[in-house]
Structures are given as C-alpha cells and as structure tokens.
Write an enzyme that holds these catalytic residues in place. Structure first.
Site, short mmCIF file in Angstrom:
data_model
loop_
_atom_site.label_atom_id
_atom_site.label_comp_id
_atom_site.label_asym_id
_atom_site.label_seq_id
_atom_site.Cartn_x
_atom_site.Cartn_y
_atom_site.Cartn_z
N ASP A 129 0.96 -1.10 0.05
CA ASP A 129 -0.03 -0.09 -0.01
C ASP A 129 0.79 1.11 -0.04
OD1 ASP A 129 -3.01 0.78 0.83
OD2 ASP A 129 -1.59 2.25 1.60
N ASN A 137 -2.67 13.46 -2.46
CA ASN A 137 -3.97 13.69 -2.96
C ASN A 137 -4.46 15.03 -2.61
OD1 ASN A 137 -4.63 11.79 -4.91
ND2 ASN A 137 -5.71 10.65 -3.73
N HIS A 142 -6.02 15.07 -7.25
CA HIS A 142 -6.16 13.72 -7.51
C HIS A 142 -5.59 13.30 -8.93
CE1 HIS A 142 -8.87 12.63 -4.32
NE2 HIS A 142 -9.52 13.67 -4.39
N ASP A 146 -3.40 10.01 -9.45
CA ASP A 146 -3.47 9.11 -10.69
C ASP A 146 -2.10 8.72 -11.29
OD1 ASP A 146 -6.17 8.82 -9.89
OD2 ASP A 146 -6.85 10.02 -11.49
N GLU A 172 -5.42 2.36 -3.49
CA GLU A 172 -4.05 2.69 -3.55
C GLU A 172 -3.39 1.06 -3.09
OE1 GLU A 172 -4.85 4.59 0.55
OE2 GLU A 172 -5.71 4.27 -1.29
#
Length: 270
Positions: A129, A137, A142, A146, A172
């Site tokens: 993770d 973010n 965002h 990405d 994630e």
C-alpha cells in the site's frame, strides 16, 4: 501481403499462422503476375470482327474469386479476433494503471492455488500500500495521485517475472502473486520493489514526489485456505504500517508471529 504479415508480428501468433492468414494476399499477387506474363507472351491477335480473341482466363477468374473470398474471411477473422482481445483486456485490466483488476487477479489466484495444491510448489502473496497517499491527493490533487499510481505500477512491473501477477486490490492497495517463490525470496522481491520505488520519485514539474510503500508477505500453508492466505498477507502489511511504513513485514506461517524484513541498509525505519 506485407502489411498483413508485418502487422501480425505484434499478435501472439506463431509464424506458421501468420503465413496462413497472409497467404491469400500473396497468391492473388502471384496470380496477377501470371496473368500479366500470359498476356505479354500471348498478345491479342487482330481480328476483322467486332471482338478481339484473348486467351481463356476462366481458371484465373475462378481462382481469383476463391482467393478473394479467402481474403475477406481473413480480414473478418482478424477484425473479430482483435475486437475480442480488446474486450478481454478491458474486462481484465484496471482502467487506470493497466495491471490486473481485482476480479481478474482473484481468478489468477484460484489457478495458482489449485496448481500449488496439485504440484506442491510454493506460492507467496505480497500486499502493499502506498504510504501517505491521501496526503498526496490533498496537497497535489487527484490528478497527481492518478499519475503516482500509474508510475508506481510501471516501477513495480520492471521488477517482476512473466509468471508473477500484479493486481489492484482497491484504491492505493495492490497485491502481488509470486508462484514458485519461498518466503525469504519473496521478502527479497518486496524489498527490491520497495527500494526501486524509493529510488524513482514521481517528477511533477520541478518537484519530486517521494514514493514509498509498506509490504506484507505471506507463504501459502500446506492446508491453508485462500481467505486465510490473503488475510495473513494483508495483516502483515498493516503491521508494516503500524511499525513506521516503508518497510516489509513477513508472516512466517499460519498462526505464527510475523517478523520484520531488514531494509537494504540493514536498519529499521523509526
């Protein structure tokens, strides 16, 4: 013919299949050459009537008709095959990162689990993770988040074998399946991926965004279920989060305590 044959080189087809599919185009070309040679060698003779006698091309026309039908079948088959492959890829791949989605990865897990039970080969699972992803973010948006996910998948895939299966489990959180790999070797793989991420920050304009992740590794037990197998790897990952992130935690066996995998420099993060 050349366009068809070269275009098929990118498809997962053997050379013989590429030749069979492209052959109608080559045969039509050869027929046209033969017709041109026959016409040149046996030119029409002048005739006082309204028609000029020419060689009988009926066999040629029949052959051309049959090959034209074969070409149409080849083109239709290629179009349908590529469409099916495209649909299959869309169904199995995560739309953002390009790795396996959760459904496709779980199908792969079922296959490898059954193979491990049948052959006795080892099977290892790695949950990992991204650290502080929500903070990234919030700070950068965002869109950057990405990009970070795509960047991470590219870095991870460079460290994997063809038989390994990388999937996005959710958000994630990612999961990696390592067939034929013992626990210690899987820990080395996880540490190598962790270091590769650390050495490859995401470049956004003039700013570098550090990429770190926490890993949990578990080896499939001899009588263990898939659910228990995944749960132990997931628990080991959360243990790595609690112990400071950017580290690897390995579950020894079902029901046993986890042990920490040392980092590359031999120290543990604070």
């Amino acid at each position: 013919f050349l366009d068809c044959y070269r275009g098929l080189q990118d498809e997962p087809l053997p050379a013989r299949a590429r030749w069979v599919i492209s052959a109608p185009f080559l045969l039509v070309s050869l027929l046209m050459v033969v017709r041109a040679l026959v016409t040149a060698l046996y030119p029409p003779v002048a005739s006082p009537g309204p028609f000029v006698p020419v060689p009988d091309f009926t066999p040629y026309l029949w052959a051309l008709t049959i090959l034209q039908l074969a070409m149409n079948i080849s083109l239709a088959g290629l179009t349908a095959g590529r469409l099916i492959m495209r649909i299959s890829a869309l169904a199995d791949r995560d739309y953002l990162t390009g790795c396996l989605n959760r459904r496709a990865w779980e199908q792969r897990l079922q296959i490898e689990y059954a193979r491990s039970r049948r052959t006795g080969d080892s099977l290892t699972c790695v949950f990992f993770d991204l650290d502080h992803f929500k903070r990234i973010n919030d700070l950068h948006g965002h869109g950057v988040g990405d990009q970070l996910l795509r960047h991470m998948v590219q870095v991870v895939q460079q460290q994997l074998r063809v038989v390994d299966a990388l999937g996005r489990y959710g958000g994630e959180e990612f999961v990696l399946l390592l067939p034929g790999t013992q626990l210690g070797n899987a820990g080395d793989v996880a540490n190598r991926i962790r270091q590769a991420l650390l050495d490859a920050p995401l470049r956004i304009g003039e700013q570098n965004i550090a990429v770190t992740a926490s890993f949990g590794v578990a080896l499939l037990g001899t009588t263990e279920t898939q659910e228990s197998f995944l749960r132990r790897a997931d628990d080991a990952m959360y243990a790595a989060k609690r112990l400071g992130r950017n580290r690897v935690e390995m579950a020894q066996a079902e029901g046993c305590h986890q042990r920490s995998a040392p980092l590359k420099n031999g120290t543990m993060p604070s």
